[in-house]
Design a protein around this motif. Structure first.
Motif, PDB file in Angstrom:
ATOM      1  N   GLU A  77       0.818  -1.195   0.000  1.00  0.00           N
ATOM      2  CA  GLU A  77       0.000   0.000   0.000  1.00  0.00           C
ATOM      3  C   GLU A  77       0.860   1.257   0.000  1.00  0.00           C
ATOM      4  O   GLU A  77       0.417   2.319  -0.354  1.00  0.00           O
ATOM      5  N   LYS A  78       2.112   1.138   0.499  1.00  0.00           N
ATOM      6  CA  LYS A  78       3.004   2.272   0.438  1.00  0.00           C
ATOM      7  C   LYS A  78       3.433   2.486  -1.000  1.00  0.00           C
ATOM      8  O   LYS A  78       3.568   1.543  -1.778  1.00  0.00           O
ATOM      9  N   LYS A  79       3.705   3.739  -1.341  1.00  0.00           N
ATOM     10  CA  LYS A  79       4.082   4.030  -2.724  1.00  0.00           C
ATOM     11  C   LYS A  79       5.332   3.276  -3.124  1.00  0.00           C
ATOM     12  O   LYS A  79       5.419   2.707  -4.213  1.00  0.00           O
ATOM     13  N   SER A  80       6.332   3.271  -2.225  1.00  0.00           N
ATOM     14  CA  SER A  80       7.585   2.605  -2.553  1.00  0.00           C
ATOM     15  C   SER A  80       7.392   1.105  -2.716  1.00  0.00           C
ATOM     16  O   SER A  80       7.937   0.487  -3.626  1.00  0.00           O
ATOM     17  N   GLU A  81       6.586   0.493  -1.815  1.00  0.00           N
ATOM     18  CA  GLU A  81       6.357  -0.934  -1.901  1.00  0.00           C
ATOM     19  C   GLU A  81       5.539  -1.285  -3.139  1.00  0.00           C
ATOM     20  O   GLU A  81       5.779  -2.277  -3.794  1.00  0.00           O
ATOM     21  N   ARG A  82       4.558  -0.453  -3.435  1.00  0.00           N
ATOM     22  CA  ARG A  82       3.699  -0.715  -4.585  1.00  0.00           C
ATOM     23  C   ARG A  82       4.519  -0.680  -5.867  1.00  0.00           C
ATOM     24  O   ARG A  82       4.257  -1.412  -6.801  1.00  0.00           O
ATOM     25  N   ALA A  83       5.530   0.180  -5.924  1.00  0.00           N
ATOM     26  CA  ALA A  83       6.358   0.272  -7.113  1.00  0.00           C
ATOM     27  C   ALA A  83       7.341  -0.879  -7.194  1.00  0.00           C
ATOM     28  O   ALA A  83       7.695  -1.316  -8.281  1.00  0.00           O
ATOM     29  N   LEU A  84       7.797  -1.382  -6.042  1.00  0.00           N
ATOM     30  CA  LEU A  84       8.858  -2.382  -6.043  1.00  0.00           C
ATOM     31  C   LEU A  84       8.340  -3.810  -6.173  1.00  0.00           C
ATOM     32  O   LEU A  84       8.733  -4.538  -7.083  1.00  0.00           O
ATOM     33  N   LEU A  85       7.459  -4.229  -5.266  1.00  0.00           N
ATOM     34  CA  LEU A  85       7.127  -5.644  -5.185  1.00  0.00           C
ATOM     35  C   LEU A  85       6.453  -6.211  -6.434  1.00  0.00           C
ATOM     36  O   LEU A  85       6.851  -7.288  -6.892  1.00  0.00           O
ATOM     37  N   PRO A  86       5.426  -5.562  -7.013  1.00  0.00           N
ATOM     38  CA  PRO A  86       4.840  -6.148  -8.230  1.00  0.00           C
ATOM     39  C   PRO A  86       5.856  -6.323  -9.361  1.00  0.00           C
ATOM     40  O   PRO A  86       5.862  -7.362 -10.031  1.00  0.00           O
ATOM     41  N   ASP A  87       6.712  -5.325  -9.571  1.00  0.00           N
ATOM     42  CA  ASP A  87       7.728  -5.456 -10.622  1.00  0.00           C
ATOM     43  C   ASP A  87       8.767  -6.502 -10.258  1.00  0.00           C
ATOM     44  O   ASP A  87       9.276  -7.218 -11.130  1.00  0.00           O
ATOM     45  N   LEU A  88       9.092  -6.598  -8.973  1.00  0.00           N
ATOM     46  CA  LEU A  88      10.034  -7.620  -8.525  1.00  0.00           C
ATOM     47  C   LEU A  88       9.493  -9.010  -8.830  1.00  0.00           C
ATOM     48  O   LEU A  88      10.200  -9.881  -9.354  1.00  0.00           O
ATOM     49  N   LEU A  89       8.214  -9.215  -8.535  1.00  0.00           N
ATOM     50  CA  LEU A  89       7.584 -10.507  -8.790  1.00  0.00           C
ATOM     51  C   LEU A  89       7.471 -10.786 -10.283  1.00  0.00           C
ATOM     52  O   LEU A  89       7.694 -11.915 -10.736  1.00  0.00           O
ATOM     53  N   ARG A  90       7.127  -9.757 -11.059  1.00  0.00           N
ATOM     54  CA  ARG A  90       7.027  -9.954 -12.514  1.00  0.00           C
ATOM     55  C   ARG A  90       8.395 -10.229 -13.122  1.00  0.00           C
ATOM     56  O   ARG A  90       8.511 -11.016 -14.069  1.00  0.00           O
ATOM     57  N   GLY A  91       9.429  -9.574 -12.589  1.00  0.00           N
ATOM     58  CA  GLY A  91      10.778  -9.852 -13.080  1.00  0.00           C
ATOM     59  C   GLY A  91      11.180 -11.282 -12.799  1.00  0.00           C
ATOM     60  O   GLY A  91      11.746 -11.972 -13.663  1.00  0.00           O
ATOM     61  N   PHE A  92      10.887 -11.748 -11.598  1.00  0.00           N
ATOM     62  CA  PHE A  92      11.155 -13.138 -11.230  1.00  0.00           C
ATOM     63  C   PHE A  92      10.370 -14.094 -12.126  1.00  0.00           C
ATOM     64  O   PHE A  92      10.912 -15.085 -12.643  1.00  0.00           O
ATOM     65  N   ALA A  93       9.089 -13.785 -12.348  1.00  0.00           N
ATOM     66  CA  ALA A  93       8.234 -14.666 -13.136  1.00  0.00           C
ATOM     67  C   ALA A  93       8.646 -14.708 -14.601  1.00  0.00           C
ATOM     68  O   ALA A  93       8.604 -15.768 -15.237  1.00  0.00           O
ATOM     69  N   VAL A  94       9.045 -13.567 -15.165  1.00  0.00           N
ATOM     70  CA  VAL A  94       9.396 -13.563 -16.591  1.00  0.00           C
ATOM     71  C   VAL A  94      10.692 -14.333 -16.837  1.00  0.00           C
ATOM     72  O   VAL A  94      10.876 -14.930 -17.904  1.00  0.00           O
ATOM     73  N   ILE A  95      11.596 -14.355 -15.855  1.00  0.00           N
ATOM     74  CA  ILE A  95      12.782 -15.194 -15.977  1.00  0.00           C
ATOM     75  C   ILE A  95      12.373 -16.658 -16.048  1.00  0.00           C
ATOM     76  O   ILE A  95      12.896 -17.437 -16.865  1.00  0.00           O
ATOM     77  N   LEU A  96      11.417 -17.041 -15.208  1.00  0.00           N
ATOM     78  CA  LEU A  96      10.933 -18.421 -15.230  1.00  0.00           C
ATOM     79  C   LEU A  96      10.233 -18.748 -16.545  1.00  0.00           C
ATOM     80  O   LEU A  96      10.358 -19.865 -17.061  1.00  0.00           O
ATOM     81  N   VAL A  97       9.506 -17.774 -17.099  1.00  0.00           N
ATOM     82  CA  VAL A  97       8.842 -17.977 -18.381  1.00  0.00           C
ATOM     83  C   VAL A  97       9.870 -18.318 -19.461  1.00  0.00           C
ATOM     84  O   VAL A  97       9.734 -19.305 -20.193  1.00  0.00           O
ATOM     85  N   VAL A  98      10.897 -17.491 -19.542  1.00  0.00           N
ATOM     86  CA  VAL A  98      11.920 -17.693 -20.572  1.00  0.00           C
ATOM     87  C   VAL A  98      12.697 -18.983 -20.311  1.00  0.00           C
ATOM     88  O   VAL A  98      12.984 -19.742 -21.242  1.00  0.00           O
ATOM     89  N   PHE A  99      13.024 -19.245 -19.051  1.00  0.00           N
ATOM     90  CA  PHE A  99      13.768 -20.461 -18.713  1.00  0.00           C
ATOM     91  C   PHE A  99      12.958 -21.703 -19.084  1.00  0.00           C
ATOM     92  O   PHE A  99      13.489 -22.666 -19.663  1.00  0.00           O
ATOM     93  N   GLY A 100      11.659 -21.687 -18.770  1.00  0.00           N
ATOM     94  CA  GLY A 100      10.816 -22.814 -19.130  1.00  0.00           C
ATOM     95  C   GLY A 100      10.747 -23.027 -20.626  1.00  0.00           C
ATOM     96  O   GLY A 100      10.815 -24.162 -21.114  1.00  0.00           O
ATOM     97  N   HIS A 101      10.638 -21.934 -21.371  1.00  0.00           N
ATOM     98  CA  HIS A 101      10.601 -22.045 -22.833  1.00  0.00           C
ATOM     99  C   HIS A 101      11.933 -22.543 -23.395  1.00  0.00           C
ATOM    100  O   HIS A 101      11.952 -23.257 -24.406  1.00  0.00           O
TER     101      HIS A 101
END
Length: 359
Positions: free
Chosen positions: A2-26
């Motif tokens: 809910e904090k501005k800093s957290e809202r900016a960091l965590l979703p992108d952090l998770l998406r960055g982690f997930a997109v690495i897994l996407v590419v690795f799986g492919h």
């Protein structure tokens, strides 16, 4: 979050982690030798199963979470048409544009080789577009469901339940099996944000070591049962024409393992962020997360471009004839780097920004 800093960091952090897994799986799928790919042996690969058990549900959960603010603002201020237009532009423009480019490529190759062109050109184009970049289509359809339910039906729980039951008899063709599978995760992320906003919940308050350990144990226990049948691509979603008891178990199981894995990594990364804050209140320790944050911010472009790199580069330049995780890691790093560079480059050209999901 809910904090501005957290809202900016965590979703992108998770998406960055997930997109690495996407590419690795492919890369495991397409870069482990021709026979491995053609015979679909990757469905029995344990690391591949681990990635696919949760990575797209995690992506969809984040998409639902981030969609809440736009829908809420449209609800408070009006502007539903503008919201719909913006979402269509960001999600569907890349689909139709890249399909058109690929379609032109095929027409040129056919012409040079003296092969006949498809008779129903428009039909073939739209059919290909409906099957291209399936995750963007999934986000679009899930967004429309939530928008209609919120705008016209006041989030009626009864309608949601009836709609959920109807998913089991709706055909799976044109990717709808995967879209139906993704919808619960989108809804979860959306309503989690809604609850956090209205009830004052804070994710950092739930970032405790025992919660991380607990969700990790649940995910690990569920994953032990993961096999080929758990893949939505192989068993689909609908019940018609199948053993109802068996298919319901498959649908329930993969939904649970997807939720468990997604929540585990949400809590894990939030716990890491909170630990960084405790170690260094200035946030300097977050520098180590900036790479993931950058990948997350450009995850749509990476997802799009990596798919084409895998098809036209990795698949054709595969130098091995057996699975090798070390080789897959190298392929993943190269594909992500090239995709990120392409996303940044296209994102700086006004007329091409939409190709990588830039506004």
């Amino acid at each position: 979050m809910e904090k501005k800093s957290e809202r900016a960091l965590l979703p992108d952090l998770l998406r960055g982690f997930a997109v690495i897994l996407v590419v690795f799986g492919h890369c495991i799928q397409e870069g482990s030798g021709a026979a491995y790919s053609i015979e679909q042996q990757y469905f029995d690969d344990r690391l591949y199963q681990f990635i696919y058990s949760f990575h797209m549900p995690l992506f969809m959960m984040i998409s639902g979470y981030l969609s809440w603010r736009g829908i809420e603002r449209a609800s408070e201020r009006g502007g539903w048409a503008n919201l719909l237009k913006r979402r269509a532009a960001s999600l569907l423009t890349p689909v139709f544009a890249w399909t058109a480019l690929d379609y032109v490529r095929i027409l040129i190759i056919n012409s040079l080789n003296g092969e006949p062109q498809p008779e129903a050109l428009v039909f073939v184009y739209f059919y290909n577009a409906l099957n291209n970049l399936w995750f963007l289509w999934a986000v679009w359809w899930c967004f429309l469901v939530v928008l209609v339910m919120h705008r016209f039906l006041r989030d009626n729980i009864g309608i949601y339940v009836l709609g959920f039951l109807a998913l089991f008899v709706i055909p799976d063709g044109l990717g709808f099996g995967a879209y139906k599978y993704m919808l619960p995760y989108f809804l979860f992320g959306y309503y989690m944000h809604d609850c956090m906003h209205r009830r004052g919940w804070k994710l950092e308050d739930m970032s405790r070591a025992w919660i991380v350990a607990g969700t990790g144990l649940v995910f690990s226990g569920l994953f032990l049962c993961y096999d080929r049948d758990a893949f939505i691509y192989l068993t689909g979603y609908k019940l018609i024409g199948k053993s109802v008891k068996e298919q319901l178990w498959i649908d329930l199981y993969r939904m649970l393992v997807g939720f468990a894995g997604s929540l585990f990594f949400v809590f894990l990364w939030q716990y890491i962020v909170v630990c960084f804050d405790r170690i260094n209140g200035t946030g300097k320790m977050r520098t180590g997360c900036r790479v993931l944050q950058k990948l997350g911010a450009d995850s749509m472009g990476i997802y799009i471009l990596s798919g084409y790199l895998l098809i036209f580069l990795v698949h054709r330049l595969d130098f091995i004839d057996h699975p090798s995780y070390a080789w897959n890691v190298l392929e993943t790093a190269a594909v992500i780097l090239l995709s990120l560079c392409g996303t940044v480059l296209l994102g700086r050209i006004p007329v091409l920004r939409r190709l990588v999901g830039k506004q």
